[in-house]
Design an enzyme around this catalytic site. Structure first.
Site, short mmCIF file in Angstrom:
data_model
loop_
_atom_site.label_atom_id
_atom_site.label_comp_id
_atom_site.label_asym_id
_atom_site.label_seq_id
_atom_site.Cartn_x
_atom_site.Cartn_y
_atom_site.Cartn_z
N GLY A 1 0.86 -1.22 0.05
CA GLY A 1 -0.03 -0.10 -0.09
C GLY A 1 0.80 1.41 0.07
O GLY A 1 2.07 1.13 -0.13
N ASP A 2 0.19 2.44 -0.15
CA ASP A 2 0.83 3.70 -0.09
C ASP A 2 1.97 3.84 -1.40
O ASP A 2 3.14 4.48 -1.13
CB ASP A 2 1.80 3.83 1.04
CG ASP A 2 0.57 3.71 2.41
OD1 ASP A 2 -0.21 4.28 2.21
OD2 ASP A 2 1.16 3.21 3.39
N LYS B 1 -0.92 5.18 -5.69
CA LYS B 1 -2.07 4.65 -6.66
C LYS B 1 -2.91 5.98 -6.83
O LYS B 1 -3.45 6.20 -7.85
CB LYS B 1 -2.88 3.63 -5.88
CG LYS B 1 -2.11 2.39 -5.88
CD LYS B 1 -3.06 1.24 -5.23
CE LYS B 1 -3.43 1.53 -4.06
NZ LYS B 1 -2.18 1.76 -2.97
N ASN C 1 -9.81 3.13 5.95
CA ASN C 1 -8.46 3.00 6.79
C ASN C 1 -7.15 3.44 6.14
O ASN C 1 -6.30 3.24 6.52
CB ASN C 1 -8.57 1.49 6.87
CG ASN C 1 -8.91 0.56 5.86
OD1 ASN C 1 -9.58 0.99 4.95
ND2 ASN C 1 -8.32 -0.61 5.67
N ALA C 2 -7.29 3.72 4.71
CA ALA C 2 -6.18 4.16 4.02
C ALA C 2 -6.48 5.19 3.36
O ALA C 2 -7.76 5.76 3.28
CB ALA C 2 -5.49 3.17 3.10
N HIS D 1 -5.53 8.23 0.18
CA HIS D 1 -4.88 8.56 -1.17
C HIS D 1 -4.47 9.98 -0.91
O HIS D 1 -5.17 10.78 -0.62
CB HIS D 1 -5.48 8.44 -2.30
CG HIS D 1 -5.83 6.98 -2.71
ND1 HIS D 1 -4.83 6.06 -2.68
CD2 HIS D 1 -6.99 6.34 -3.44
CE1 HIS D 1 -5.54 4.85 -3.06
NE2 HIS D 1 -6.74 4.99 -3.18
N GLY E 1 -1.38 9.58 9.88
CA GLY E 1 -0.11 10.32 10.33
C GLY E 1 0.73 9.61 11.03
O GLY E 1 1.85 10.13 11.39
N ASP F 1 12.36 9.68 -7.39
CA ASP F 1 12.95 11.05 -6.89
C ASP F 1 13.76 10.95 -5.63
O ASP F 1 14.61 11.80 -5.21
CB ASP F 1 12.23 12.28 -7.07
CG ASP F 1 10.81 12.24 -6.39
OD1 ASP F 1 10.19 10.94 -6.47
OD2 ASP F 1 10.57 12.90 -5.70
N VAL G 1 8.21 10.99 -10.83
CA VAL G 1 9.44 11.66 -10.15
C VAL G 1 8.85 12.89 -9.29
O VAL G 1 9.88 13.70 -8.91
CB VAL G 1 10.32 12.05 -11.16
CG1 VAL G 1 11.01 10.93 -12.02
CG2 VAL G 1 9.53 13.22 -12.26
P1 GDP Z 1 -1.80 5.62 -2.28
O1 GDP Z 1 -2.45 5.13 -1.07
O2 GDP Z 1 -1.20 4.30 -2.89
O3 GDP Z 1 -2.43 6.46 -3.11
O4 GDP Z 1 -0.50 6.36 -1.63
P2 GDP Z 1 -0.46 7.68 -0.58
O5 GDP Z 1 -1.25 8.55 -1.14
O6 GDP Z 1 -0.61 7.13 0.93
O7 GDP Z 1 1.08 7.94 -0.44
C1 GDP Z 1 1.76 8.26 -1.76
C2 GDP Z 1 2.53 9.48 -1.15
O8 GDP Z 1 3.52 9.83 -2.02
C3 GDP Z 1 1.52 10.84 -1.52
O9 GDP Z 1 2.00 11.82 -0.44
C4 GDP Z 1 2.15 11.48 -2.80
O10 GDP Z 1 1.64 12.90 -2.69
C5 GDP Z 1 3.69 11.28 -2.86
N1 GDP Z 1 3.95 10.87 -3.95
C6 GDP Z 1 3.28 9.92 -5.15
N2 GDP Z 1 4.09 9.57 -5.97
C7 GDP Z 1 5.40 10.65 -5.96
C8 GDP Z 1 6.65 10.54 -6.34
O11 GDP Z 1 6.92 10.12 -7.47
N3 GDP Z 1 7.58 11.37 -5.86
C9 GDP Z 1 7.39 11.94 -4.65
N4 GDP Z 1 8.35 12.72 -4.15
N5 GDP Z 1 6.16 11.92 -3.87
C10 GDP Z 1 5.24 11.14 -4.51
#
Ligand code: GDP
Length: 427
Positions: free
Chosen positions: A11-12, A15, A37-38, A40, A304, A335, A415
């Site tokens: 996860g995280d 997506k 619970n999760a 984006h 958090g 990145d 990136v």
């Molecule tokens: P999800 O639940 O799979 O959508 O993931 P989350 O939103 O919990 O976590 C992804 C985090 O990484 C978020 O804070 C995004 O803004 C950030 N993020 C996504 N892609 C990138 C990336 O390529 N580079 C950086 N630095 N941050 C990213």
């Protein structure tokens, strides 16, 4: 075209960010499992948004968003999420948001039970987000749920609730020794009315809508929550979520069980992170972990909580790619690795003195030790790269190494967190 965007890891992976980017090509975005619970995190020209329940397509004007059959919905949380988005100028109407009448409601007693069980477990706790998700899904399989469609029939809702509470109290009062919910019956019924009524215009037979949309040739994107390694059946039991996170469940959880996917896009992170408990073979500790957590901003979007972080794990990711049936991959957060002199990659595990490239389970996974190889660091800011040819050689080599190792093409490289911070590797 029917596509799914799914997580390859724990996860995280980012997506939400990929759905926000690729959503432009789709008429409909559907969430097909999970609850609040999760989260984006999506950053685009309208601002920064954290979405727990709403599909990420909600941020695009013309996209229809569906919350599918397979979800569990905390209606109080959903009302709050809708209000928060509306206050930032996002328009949410029954034309762009539909909620399945078959999705289960995540009730206040589910949250209570989740908290009580984590407290009972003490230091053996499983790392639940305490949002009531596991109890809500358990009740679904006991067929003792209030479903979103029940909110449309207030005349019979009180009786349904009373019957369920009679049963629930066997555990709440008898098992955990808490005040039984009968006493609070009026309160729970009031909660359903208060947060259910504003949602009534959005509740419908979303399966019918989706079937008609698919038949009319609309493009539908299925959006998953969490990743393959947290799937209830195929993940790292018992440290999984309570629903199916795999692409093969997308049609079923959305409301069109006969759907065949044209494309599965797996989202995979350039390193590993994990929220909650369970084995995590490449986990870093101390200053090394702190540096990666800081660089990647690895703190849970829903809670958090600081995320556990580690090196890219080939056995786990290869397993994730396979179980998802991914056709192509989006590699995110490359990145973030810019600060590393050498980038560790876990190529295999050592389990009980033997090397294995398999993603093992259970006690074997608990005992697995990582075997690393090190890739050259690229040591420069790549967040402005927009074409393959802009990437430093070491970054391109790292991408190729991962691609070969997991056996699937990396089509997109992200990136940065913003919508346009990506490279389409096919160009
Ligand atoms: P999800 O639940 O799979 O959508 O993931 P989350 O939103 O919990 O976590 C992804 C985090 O990484 C978020 O804070 C995004 O803004 C950030 N993020 C996504 N892609 C990138 C990336 O390529 N580079 C950086 N630095 N941050 C990213």
């Amino acid at each position: 075209m029917l596509s799914a965007i799914v997580g390859i890891n724990w996860g995280d992976e980012g997506k939400g960010r990929m759905v926000d980017l690729l959503g432009a090509d789709y008429d409909v975005v559907v969430r097909y499992q999970g609850g609040n619970n999760a989260g984006h995190t999506v950053i685009n020209d309208k601002g920064k948004f954290i979405l727990n329940l709403l599909p990420s397509g909600i941020l695009r004007e013309d996209t229809v968003n569906v919350m599918g059959v397979g979800m569990v919905v905390d209606i109080e949380h959903l009302c709050g999420e809708i209000r928060a988005l509306e206050s930032k100028g996002i328009r949410i109407t029954p034309d762009n948001l539909m909620i399945s009448d078959k999705a289960a409601v995540c009730m206040p007693y589910h949250v209570d039970l989740d908290v009580l069980e984590e407290e009972r477990l003490g230091d053996r706790k499983q790392g639940s987000t305490k949002r009531g998700i596991a109890p809500a899904y358990s009740d679904k399989y006991m067929h003792k749920s209030i479903r979103m469609g029940d909110l449309l029939f207030p005349g019979t809702l009180g009786d349904k609730l009373a019957n369920i509470l009679e049963w629930k109290n066997l555990m709440i009062a008898g098992g955990y020794g808490q005040e039984p919910f009968e006493v609070r019956n009026g309160e729970t019924a009031g909660w359903l009315r208060r947060f259910g009524e504003p949602l009534i215009p959005f509740i419908r037979d979303t399966g019918r809508y989706l079937s008609e949309a698919a038949a009319a040739g609309k493009n539908i994107l299925f959006e998953a929550q969490l990743g393959a390694l947290r799937d209830i059946d195929y993940g790292i039991h018992p440290y999984t979520t309570s629903s199916q996170t795999l692409a093969s469940y997308a049609g079923t959880g959305a409301g069109i069980p006969g759907a065949r996917l044209d494309r599965v896009i797996g989202v995979i992170k350039a390193y590993s992170s994990s929220v909650g408990g369970g084995p995590f073979v490449t986990e870093m500790e101390g200053a090394e972990a702190e540096a990666l957590r800081e660089a990647g901003g690895e703190y849970g979007a829903a809670t958090g909580r600081p995320r556990r972080v580690g090196a890219f794990d080939i056995p786990a990711s290869r397993y994730g790619v396979k179980t998802q049936g991914a056709d192509c991959l989006a590699l995110t957060k490359l990145d973030v690795l810019a600060y590393m002199d050498k980038i560790p990659i876990c190529v295999a595990y050592e389990v009980n003195g033997e090397r294995t490239e398999r993603f093992v389970t259970g006690d074997e996974l608990e005992a697995a030790k990582p075997i690393y190889e090190y890739a050259e660091g690229f040591k420069q800011d790549i967040s402005q790269c927009r074409r393959k040819s802009d990437l430093p050689k070491a970054a391109a080599d790292y991408i190729r190494r991962l691609e070969e190792a997991v056996g699937c093409a990396i089509r997109y490289v992200s990136v940065g967190p913003k919508r346009e911070d990506y490279i389409d590797m096919s160009r």
